[in-house]
Design an enzyme around this catalytic site. Structure first.
Site, PDB file in Angstrom:
ATOM      1  NE  ARG A   1     -32.435   5.710 -62.564  1.00 50.67           N
ATOM      2  CZ  ARG A   1     -33.172   5.977 -63.794  1.00 50.67           C
ATOM      3  NH1 ARG A   1     -33.462   5.120 -64.518  1.00 50.67           N
ATOM      4  NH2 ARG A   1     -33.572   7.118 -63.573  1.00 50.67           N
TER       5      ARG A   1
ATOM      6  CB  SER B   1     -34.157  -5.185 -69.835  1.00 51.38           C
ATOM      7  OG  SER B   1     -34.437  -6.327 -69.467  1.00 51.38           O
TER       8      SER B   1
ATOM      9  CG  HIS C   1     -39.629  -8.763 -72.662  1.00 49.96           C
ATOM     10  ND1 HIS C   1     -39.518 -10.153 -72.585  1.00 49.96           N
ATOM     11  CD2 HIS C   1     -38.915  -8.163 -71.715  1.00 49.96           C
ATOM     12  CE1 HIS C   1     -38.550 -10.363 -71.537  1.00 49.96           C
ATOM     13  NE2 HIS C   1     -38.106  -8.911 -71.045  1.00 49.96           N
TER      14      HIS C   1
END
Lengths: 299, 299
Positions: free
Chosen positions: A258, A91, A105
């Site tokens: 996280r 990602s 992105h």
């Protein structure tokens, strides 16, 4: 022979490293620091973050491979049984210093359940602070070329999907000029798992050269305080999309992921001004007029 | 005689004006501009916004009275029939220029359905960038005094509710030092509608003198760049709460409310730094240690 779970995990980790090497080369100053992390429920990842680069103000290139049992709100949303799952992928979000360089992105991911259900998902989308037709055409053409190698139907389908997905409903604006988005891609597509894995990796490897080219085109351009202010407002919209609509963010928050890795997508600085209006006939107005679904950039 | 719908609407509008008058007096420089707006589905409101004041960097004091039919996702969430509804109230968020002055939020609201169901809701909570015990005690004591006049059980119940509501689950932090929060307050509380309306107005009128006192205490204090940077990070958390968890924001986005009024709660500038750590034994660390549920500020 079909691709194994471990080959996919290793493939994503290697992709992450290829991408950060290329981004460091183009930035010329910044380096990615790597944080290893473990997920209490199973698995973990490596987050690679660059802050205060020459071109990159804040960028994250995250790899993760997490497994365990899904919470009930997720199994309902995904319409799957509460079996053991594996989710792995890469990602990326890059916020550049300059408003002349676009935000980008990318995400590529693989999901499988204990019962044998599996799929790939992913996409790349571009969020220019100022929409430039040449860049948009170049970007979409690169994605189309990658799609076409696997399936000539993919680009138009996945481009439409990106228009719908990267949409800030409450603003009635797309997040940027879109790109491609796909999910739940499995054998029902008419392609083998191996072919789809090759496709997903090809999407991943389209990211770095394409974004490097856009960085190189614009990184030396001068910009004004007004353009910087506009960049901070556009980043505000990016924050709105990611916190209100983005499914990856929501999945991460709901599965006790996280936090620092999930929210690396948020920029160093963002701004909100009450009822901000653009000047008539300005570059800002032109950009707003292009933040809509259904713009055909490749023909 | 019971209070009428129109008296409640008019009472909230008058409250809004009392509050903006007092905030302008304390700010000394900034003025509220008023935007009237209409909701396509029915009703509307008046948004009063101050930007670039002497003390207030960005503040909104909104009044609205909207009616119509609720979308299905809302009727499900509220567990009500899809009848005609009225929602009216005053909503405030103030982001000060100085990190030494706290952020504050207040909301008082009334909701009723065609079938006769009605309730009041609301609350006030404080988000200091630096938690100061004297201020927190003063703030909670003012809220307790207002609650005690109606019902000696209210403060402890509504304080607990605020601790739970203003909680950033993914950060395991409260948004600030809490305050009071209440919802679905109706005759089942043992108080008449008139008594509850008086209580809600009293909460509304606790806002201005209490926040003025905190502004006055801190508005002249000097601050450093490090303290300003910390303020921007805390504002980032505020954005996270409002976009991910806040029910009022979600209700507004889902019911096609006026976006600029709903998102006036977002600050002029906010910041996110990857994996930010506070210095050991710093004021920032002390503040973080107090951003938790269950701190008793009044005894």
């Amino acid at each position: 022979m079909s691709i194994t779970k471990q080959q996919i995990i290793d493939g994503f980790r290697a992709l992450q490293l290829r991408i950060t090497t290329q981004l460091e080369a183009e930035d010329g100053l910044g380096h990615f620091r790597e944080d290893a992390w473990e997920r209490p429920g199973g698995g973990g990842g490596f987050s690679r973050i660059m802050e205060a680069g020459a071109v990159v103000e804040k960028g994250g290139v995250n790899f993760s491979a997490v497994h365990g049992h899904l919470p009930e709100n997720i199994t309902k949303a995904l319409r799957v049984d509460n079996a053991e799952f594996l989710a792995t992928g890469v990602s990326i979000v890059i916020h550049p210093n300059s408003p002349m360089v676009p935000i980008i992105h990318m995400n590529v991911r693989y999901f499988e359940m204990e019962n044998g259900t599996w799929w790939f998902g992913g996409g790349i989308d571009l969020t220019p602070h100022y929409v430039i037709a040449d860049d948009a055409q170049f970007f979409h053409a690169a994605l189309k070329a990658t799609c076409d190698k696997t399936d000539p139907a993919f680009y138009s389908k996945f481009k439409l999907w990106a228009d719908d997905y990267f949409y800030i409903k409450h603003r009635k604006e797309t997040r940027g000029i879109g790109g491609i988005f796909f999910d739940r891609l499995n054998e029902e597509s008419g392609h083998t798992k191996h072919q789809l894995w090759d496709f997903v990796l090809a999407v991943g490897d389209t990211f770095a050269p394409t974004y490097r080219a856009l960085m190189a085109r614009h990184k030396e351009e001068k910009f004004t305080d007004i353009q910087r202010q506009w960049q901070l407002l556009r980043r505000g919209r990016y924050v709105e999309f990611n916190l209100v609509y983005d499914k990856g963010t929501k999945f991460g928050l709901d599965t006790d992921g996280r936090i620092e890795s999930i929210l690396m997508s948020l920029p160093t600085l963002a701004s909100w001004v009450y009822d901000h209006k653009v000047e008539p006939n300005s570059e800002e107005e032109k950009t707003l007029s292009l933040l809509r679904k259904g713009v055909n950039w490749v023909d």
